[in-house]
Design a protein around this motif. Structure first.
Motif, PDB file in Angstrom:
ATOM      1  N   TYR A 164       0.729  -0.765  -0.429  1.00 50.16           N
ATOM      2  CA  TYR A 164      -0.209   0.441  -0.287  1.00 50.16           C
ATOM      3  C   TYR A 164       0.884   0.737   0.101  1.00 50.16           C
ATOM      4  CZ  TYR A 164      -3.402  -3.192   1.233  1.00 50.16           C
ATOM      5  OH  TYR A 164      -4.478  -4.644   1.563  1.00 50.16           O
ATOM      6  N   ALA A 165       0.840   1.929  -1.130  1.00 45.20           N
ATOM      7  CA  ALA A 165       1.087   3.197  -0.687  1.00 45.20           C
ATOM      8  C   ALA A 165       0.719   4.480   0.427  1.00 45.20           C
ATOM      9  CB  ALA A 165       0.939   4.393  -2.070  1.00 45.20           C
ATOM     10  N   ARG A 166       1.448   5.366   1.258  1.00 41.28           N
ATOM     11  CA  ARG A 166       1.136   5.911   2.409  1.00 41.28           C
ATOM     12  C   ARG A 166       0.912   7.591   1.711  1.00 41.28           C
ATOM     13  NH1 ARG A 166       3.758   4.106   8.118  1.00 41.28           N
ATOM     14  NH2 ARG A 166       3.903   2.141   7.429  1.00 41.28           N
ATOM     15  N   LYS A 167       1.551   7.523   0.438  1.00 40.40           N
ATOM     16  CA  LYS A 167       1.379   8.442  -0.469  1.00 40.40           C
ATOM     17  C   LYS A 167       0.980   8.637  -1.814  1.00 40.40           C
ATOM     18  CE  LYS A 167       5.753  10.016  -1.001  1.00 40.40           C
ATOM     19  NZ  LYS A 167       7.099  10.378  -0.920  1.00 40.40           N
ATOM     20  N   ARG A 168      -0.057   9.719  -2.138  1.00 36.28           N
ATOM     21  CA  ARG A 168      -0.146   9.874  -3.642  1.00 36.28           C
ATOM     22  C   ARG A 168       0.727   9.534  -4.048  1.00 36.28           C
ATOM     23  NH1 ARG A 168      -5.116  11.398  -6.229  1.00 36.28           N
ATOM     24  NH2 ARG A 168      -5.724  12.339  -4.678  1.00 36.28           N
ATOM     25  N   ILE A 169       0.232   8.384  -5.420  1.00 32.68           N
ATOM     26  CA  ILE A 169       1.568   8.204  -6.813  1.00 32.68           C
ATOM     27  C   ILE A 169       1.552   8.922  -7.690  1.00 32.68           C
ATOM     28  CG2 ILE A 169       3.350   6.578  -7.885  1.00 32.68           C
ATOM     29  CD1 ILE A 169       2.315   4.956  -5.614  1.00 32.68           C
ATOM     30  N   VAL A 170       2.285  10.448  -8.730  1.00 33.71           N
ATOM     31  CA  VAL A 170       2.036  10.234  -9.862  1.00 33.71           C
ATOM     32  C   VAL A 170       2.874  10.002 -10.416  1.00 33.71           C
ATOM     33  CG1 VAL A 170       3.213  12.273 -10.669  1.00 33.71           C
ATOM     34  CG2 VAL A 170       3.405  12.489  -8.051  1.00 33.71           C
ATOM     35  N   ALA A 171       1.504   9.182 -11.305  1.00 34.80           N
ATOM     36  CA  ALA A 171       1.569   9.402 -12.511  1.00 34.80           C
ATOM     37  C   ALA A 171       2.975   9.019 -13.486  1.00 34.80           C
ATOM     38  CB  ALA A 171       0.510   9.419 -13.554  1.00 34.80           C
ATOM     39  N   GLY A 172       3.761   7.515 -13.740  1.00 38.86           N
ATOM     40  CA  GLY A 172       5.060   7.814 -14.043  1.00 38.86           C
ATOM     41  C   GLY A 172       6.096   7.594 -13.794  1.00 38.86           C
ATOM     42  N   ILE A 173       5.423   7.237 -12.553  1.00 36.24           N
ATOM     43  CA  ILE A 173       6.485   7.253 -11.404  1.00 36.24           C
ATOM     44  C   ILE A 173       7.115   5.229 -11.960  1.00 36.24           C
ATOM     45  CG2 ILE A 173       7.453   7.060  -9.420  1.00 36.24           C
ATOM     46  CD1 ILE A 173       7.338   9.782 -10.013  1.00 36.24           C
ATOM     47  N   GLU A 174       8.589   4.520 -11.956  1.00 38.60           N
ATOM     48  CA  GLU A 174       8.689   3.678 -11.886  1.00 38.60           C
ATOM     49  C   GLU A 174       8.841   3.266 -10.206  1.00 38.60           C
ATOM     50  OE1 GLU A 174      12.450   1.448 -12.868  1.00 38.60           O
ATOM     51  OE2 GLU A 174      11.620   2.441 -14.615  1.00 38.60           O
ATOM     52  N   LEU A 175       7.837   2.247 -10.089  1.00 34.02           N
ATOM     53  CA  LEU A 175       7.983   1.834  -8.471  1.00 34.02           C
ATOM     54  C   LEU A 175       8.355   0.061  -8.197  1.00 34.02           C
ATOM     55  CD1 LEU A 175       3.745   1.836  -7.755  1.00 34.02           C
ATOM     56  CD2 LEU A 175       5.818   3.661  -6.678  1.00 34.02           C
ATOM     57  N   CYS A 176       8.883  -0.737  -9.597  1.00 28.83           N
ATOM     58  CA  CYS A 176       9.349  -1.413  -9.631  1.00 28.83           C
ATOM     59  C   CYS A 176      10.362  -1.480 -10.649  1.00 28.83           C
ATOM     60  CB  CYS A 176       9.100  -2.211  -8.118  1.00 28.83           C
ATOM     61  SG  CYS A 176       8.211  -3.421  -9.056  1.00 28.83           S
ATOM     62  N   THR A 177      11.252  -2.894 -10.316  1.00 31.11           N
ATOM     63  CA  THR A 177      11.702  -2.866 -12.215  1.00 31.11           C
ATOM     64  C   THR A 177      11.526  -5.041 -12.152  1.00 31.11           C
ATOM     65  OG1 THR A 177      13.222  -1.325 -12.880  1.00 31.11           O
ATOM     66  CG2 THR A 177      14.026  -3.336 -14.003  1.00 31.11           C
ATOM     67  N   ILE A 178      10.907  -5.393 -12.167  1.00 36.69           N
ATOM     68  CA  ILE A 178      10.728  -7.016 -12.744  1.00 36.69           C
ATOM     69  C   ILE A 178      11.496  -6.728 -13.837  1.00 36.69           C
ATOM     70  CG2 ILE A 178       9.939  -8.643 -12.563  1.00 36.69           C
ATOM     71  CD1 ILE A 178       7.886  -7.224 -10.870  1.00 36.69           C
ATOM     72  N   PRO A 179      12.873  -8.121 -13.490  1.00 32.72           N
ATOM     73  CA  PRO A 179      14.007  -8.624 -15.263  1.00 32.72           C
ATOM     74  C   PRO A 179      13.067  -9.342 -15.981  1.00 32.72           C
ATOM     75  CG  PRO A 179      14.775  -8.912 -13.365  1.00 32.72           C
ATOM     76  CD  PRO A 179      13.926  -8.681 -12.991  1.00 32.72           C
ATOM     77  N   LYS A 180      13.303  -9.887 -17.207  1.00 33.74           N
ATOM     78  CA  LYS A 180      12.028 -10.720 -18.191  1.00 33.74           C
ATOM     79  C   LYS A 180      11.828 -12.098 -17.668  1.00 33.74           C
ATOM     80  CE  LYS A 180      10.704  -7.931 -21.894  1.00 33.74           C
ATOM     81  NZ  LYS A 180      10.736  -7.987 -23.185  1.00 33.74           N
ATOM     82  N   SER A 181      13.375 -12.383 -16.801  1.00 32.45           N
ATOM     83  CA  SER A 181      13.509 -13.496 -17.199  1.00 32.45           C
ATOM     84  C   SER A 181      13.029 -14.123 -15.350  1.00 32.45           C
ATOM     85  CB  SER A 181      15.728 -13.735 -16.074  1.00 32.45           C
ATOM     86  OG  SER A 181      15.713 -13.276 -15.094  1.00 32.45           O
ATOM     87  N   SER A 182      12.564 -13.549 -14.546  1.00 32.05           N
ATOM     88  CA  SER A 182      11.571 -13.940 -13.067  1.00 32.05           C
ATOM     89  C   SER A 182      10.423 -13.800 -13.639  1.00 32.05           C
ATOM     90  CB  SER A 182      12.078 -12.590 -12.139  1.00 32.05           C
ATOM     91  OG  SER A 182      13.734 -12.433 -12.280  1.00 32.05           O
ATOM     92  N   VAL A 183       9.909 -13.790 -14.814  1.00 26.98           N
ATOM     93  CA  VAL A 183       8.399 -13.891 -15.159  1.00 26.98           C
ATOM     94  C   VAL A 183       7.899 -15.118 -16.257  1.00 26.98           C
ATOM     95  CG1 VAL A 183       6.016 -12.595 -16.461  1.00 26.98           C
ATOM     96  CG2 VAL A 183       7.895 -11.283 -14.635  1.00 26.98           C
ATOM     97  N   LEU A 184       7.478 -15.951 -15.283  1.00 32.80           N
ATOM     98  CA  LEU A 184       6.587 -16.562 -16.445  1.00 32.80           C
ATOM     99  C   LEU A 184       6.344 -16.451 -17.287  1.00 32.80           C
ATOM    100  CD1 LEU A 184       6.622 -20.427 -16.621  1.00 32.80           C
ATOM    101  CD2 LEU A 184       4.834 -20.337 -15.108  1.00 32.80           C
ATOM    102  N   SER A 185       6.693 -16.771 -18.692  1.00 36.71           N
ATOM    103  CA  SER A 185       6.286 -16.111 -20.403  1.00 36.71           C
ATOM    104  C   SER A 185       5.996 -17.185 -20.913  1.00 36.71           C
ATOM    105  CB  SER A 185       6.558 -15.280 -20.258  1.00 36.71           C
ATOM    106  OG  SER A 185       7.531 -15.159 -20.843  1.00 36.71           O
ATOM    107  N   VAL A 186       5.654 -16.823 -22.369  1.00 38.41           N
ATOM    108  CA  VAL A 186       5.912 -18.365 -23.095  1.00 38.41           C
ATOM    109  C   VAL A 186       6.922 -18.092 -24.044  1.00 38.41           C
ATOM    110  CG1 VAL A 186       5.203 -18.726 -25.501  1.00 38.41           C
ATOM    111  CG2 VAL A 186       2.996 -18.005 -24.086  1.00 38.41           C
ATOM    112  N   ALA A 187       7.786 -16.792 -23.818  1.00 38.90           N
ATOM    113  CA  ALA A 187       9.224 -16.457 -24.363  1.00 38.90           C
ATOM    114  C   ALA A 187       9.894 -16.980 -23.365  1.00 38.90           C
ATOM    115  CB  ALA A 187       8.887 -15.242 -24.386  1.00 38.90           C
ATOM    116  N   ASN A 188      10.000 -17.835 -21.942  1.00 41.05           N
ATOM    117  CA  ASN A 188      10.924 -18.459 -21.515  1.00 41.05           C
ATOM    118  C   ASN A 188       9.994 -19.461 -20.660  1.00 41.05           C
ATOM    119  OD1 ASN A 188       9.679 -17.455 -19.135  1.00 41.05           O
ATOM    120  ND2 ASN A 188      10.467 -15.887 -18.350  1.00 41.05           N
TER     121      ASN A 188
END
Length: 117
Positions: free
Chosen positions: A5-29
């Motif tokens: 949960y956010a404790r304050k308003r999050i401005v649109a366009g702010i990057e909250l986190c980065t998840i490497p593609k290799s960490s996502v179960l997808s067709v491509a991997n």
């Protein structure tokens, strides 16, 4: 699961986190990517959601041999989580929402029928 949960308003366009593609179960991997992206045969006709479902099922079937075993073992095991397995009472919960199950399920059944018939 984990909730954040956010404790304050999050401005649109702010990057909250980065998840490497290799960490996502997808067709491509998935180890099945060559089959699921085949230029010929029925797999060519599958929509992206169905391809992903098949990739997940293939990894699940590999059991402890799958790199995704820990993740897959953490998922709920009840099929009742899927609207395709719900009764009319449960489907009523979706009435008037974007997930109106009747239309969604009919669309999926039409796609699956076209591919496999």
């Amino acid at each position: 699961g984990v909730e954040v949960y956010a404790r304050k308003r999050i401005v649109a366009g702010i990057e909250l986190c980065t998840i490497p593609k290799s960490s996502v179960l997808s067709v491509a991997n998935s180890k099945w990517r060559l089959v699921l992206f085949a230029a010929r045969g029925p797999a060519r006709e599958l929509d992206p959601d169905t391809r992903l479902t098949l990739a997940v099922l293939a990894e699940w079937r590999r059991g402890t041999e799958s790199a995704w075993h820990g993740y897959l073992a953490s998922l709920p095991q009840s099929r009742l989580l899927l609207p395709s397995d719900w009764g009319s009472r449960e489907l009523g919960w979706l009435r008037g929402t974007e997930l109106e199950a009747k239309d969604l399920l009919e669309e999926r059944r039409g796609v699956w029928g076209t591919v496999w018939e």
